[in-house]
Design a protein around this motif. Structure first.
Motif, PDB file in Angstrom:
ATOM      1  N   VAL A  32      53.355 -31.570  -6.495  1.00 33.80           N
ATOM      2  CA  VAL A  32      53.947 -30.787  -5.387  1.00 33.80           C
ATOM      3  C   VAL A  32      54.379 -31.686  -4.226  1.00 33.80           C
ATOM      4  O   VAL A  32      54.625 -31.211  -3.116  1.00 33.80           O
TER       5      VAL A  32
ATOM      6  N   VAL B 100      41.070 -27.338  -2.374  1.00 28.13           N
ATOM      7  CA  VAL B 100      42.051 -26.361  -1.893  1.00 28.13           C
ATOM      8  C   VAL B 100      41.795 -26.032  -0.424  1.00 28.13           C
ATOM      9  O   VAL B 100      42.731 -25.967   0.385  1.00 28.13           O
TER      10      VAL B 100
ATOM     11  N   GLY C 136      44.836 -27.858   1.595  1.00 24.80           N
ATOM     12  CA  GLY C 136      45.955 -26.936   1.579  1.00 24.80           C
ATOM     13  C   GLY C 136      46.813 -27.037   0.330  1.00 24.80           C
ATOM     14  O   GLY C 136      47.955 -26.564   0.302  1.00 24.80           O
ATOM     15  N   LEU C 137      46.299 -27.647  -0.714  1.00 21.91           N
ATOM     16  CA  LEU C 137      47.024 -27.745  -1.976  1.00 21.91           C
ATOM     17  C   LEU C 137      47.381 -26.330  -2.447  1.00 21.91           C
ATOM     18  O   LEU C 137      46.517 -25.458  -2.489  1.00 21.91           O
ATOM     19  N   PRO C 138      48.650 -26.077  -2.799  1.00 17.06           N
ATOM     20  CA  PRO C 138      49.108 -24.708  -3.055  1.00 17.06           C
ATOM     21  C   PRO C 138      48.749 -24.162  -4.442  1.00 17.06           C
ATOM     22  O   PRO C 138      49.617 -23.716  -5.202  1.00 17.06           O
ATOM     23  N   TYR C 139      47.460 -24.214  -4.766  1.00 21.94           N
ATOM     24  CA  TYR C 139      46.960 -23.614  -6.003  1.00 21.94           C
ATOM     25  C   TYR C 139      45.702 -22.826  -5.666  1.00 21.94           C
ATOM     26  O   TYR C 139      45.034 -23.100  -4.660  1.00 21.94           O
ATOM     27  N   THR C 140      45.360 -21.868  -6.501  1.00 25.19           N
ATOM     28  CA  THR C 140      44.039 -21.271  -6.392  1.00 25.19           C
ATOM     29  C   THR C 140      43.037 -22.271  -6.961  1.00 25.19           C
ATOM     30  O   THR C 140      43.409 -23.159  -7.744  1.00 25.19           O
TER      31      THR C 140
ATOM     32  N   GLU D 252      43.337 -22.318 -10.722  1.00 27.64           N
ATOM     33  CA  GLU D 252      44.546 -23.006 -11.200  1.00 27.64           C
ATOM     34  C   GLU D 252      44.372 -24.520 -11.122  1.00 27.64           C
ATOM     35  O   GLU D 252      44.769 -25.242 -12.042  1.00 27.64           O
TER      36      GLU D 252
END
Length: 216
Positions: free
Chosen positions: A35, A60, A64-68, A71
């Motif tokens: 990402v 996460v 702020g990594l955009p995964y749950t 995931e």
């Protein structure tokens, strides 16, 4: 302390028996790269004692990594399974030490933060899987490696008490958790945790820079 006087031997895998810590740096970094983000430099040392799901939740939340978390954990597992099945090598002296202890009739166990389904192919590939009687992963106990839970559970699975077991660890948090549980501990140097070498020397009953030192 006579290293060969114990009935049971409990081994961490990553950084202790397996030369895998650099691989985990890459495994953890891959979703960030996907990402266009950079992984924090100290993330590995912050999470390598946690279960994979707890590591994903921490990552996460903090980055702020955009995964749950699920995931992210799934992405890590997918990459790790391939890497362990093909690339991870044993640290120097691993096979010889395990073979010596197994041949002497000792009970050998594993206490690892790596989930089941990832590390087993690596042990099979290197011919060391049959040396171990049992294994415990951090995700099978209430708390991470900064606490005694995983070492006590693995000792129970071996049918032994803490006083009958010797723990091998490369992480200072793991070593402290084992010591707090009443275990004797051998610290094993790994370059990924080199900055904690002096702390490990204070915590552990013995500290080695290579497992081959144990044959001298």
């Amino acid at each position: 302390m006579n290293l060969y006087s114990f009935e049971g031997y409990i081994f961490d895998l990553d950084g202790t028996l397996l030369d895998s810590m650099e691989a985990w740096q890459k495994i953890y970094a891959r979703p960030f790269q996907d990402v266009g983000m950079s992984m924090p430099k100290n993330l590995l040392e912050q999470i390598n004692h946690l279960s994979l799901m707890d590591s994903a939740r921490f990552t996460v939340d903090k980055t702020g990594l955009p995964y749950t978390p699920q995931e992210l954990a799934d992405k890590w597992v997918k990459t790790a399974r391939w890497v362990y099945g093909h690339d991870i090598e044993l640290k120097e002296g691993t096979y010889e030490l395990l073979e010596k202890l197994h041949s002497a009739g000792k009970r050998l166990g594993i206490a690892t933060a790596t989930p089941r389904g990832i590390f087993e192919p690596c042990l099979e590939r290197h011919g060391i899987a049959d040396f171990f009687m049992s294994a415990t992963s951090v995700d099978e106990v209430p708390r991470g490696k900064g606490f005694p839970d995983i070492y006590r559970e693995e000792a129970r699975r071996l049918g032994l008490t803490a006083g009958e077991c010797l723990v091998f660890e490369d992480s200072h948090m793991g070593a402290q958790g084992a010591k707090d549980g009443g275990f004797k501990v051998v610290g094993v140097y790994d370059k990924q945790s080199a900055k904690f070498a002096k702390l490990m020397q204070k915590v552990c009953d013995k500290y080695v820079y290579s497992l081959t030192e144990l044959f001298n």
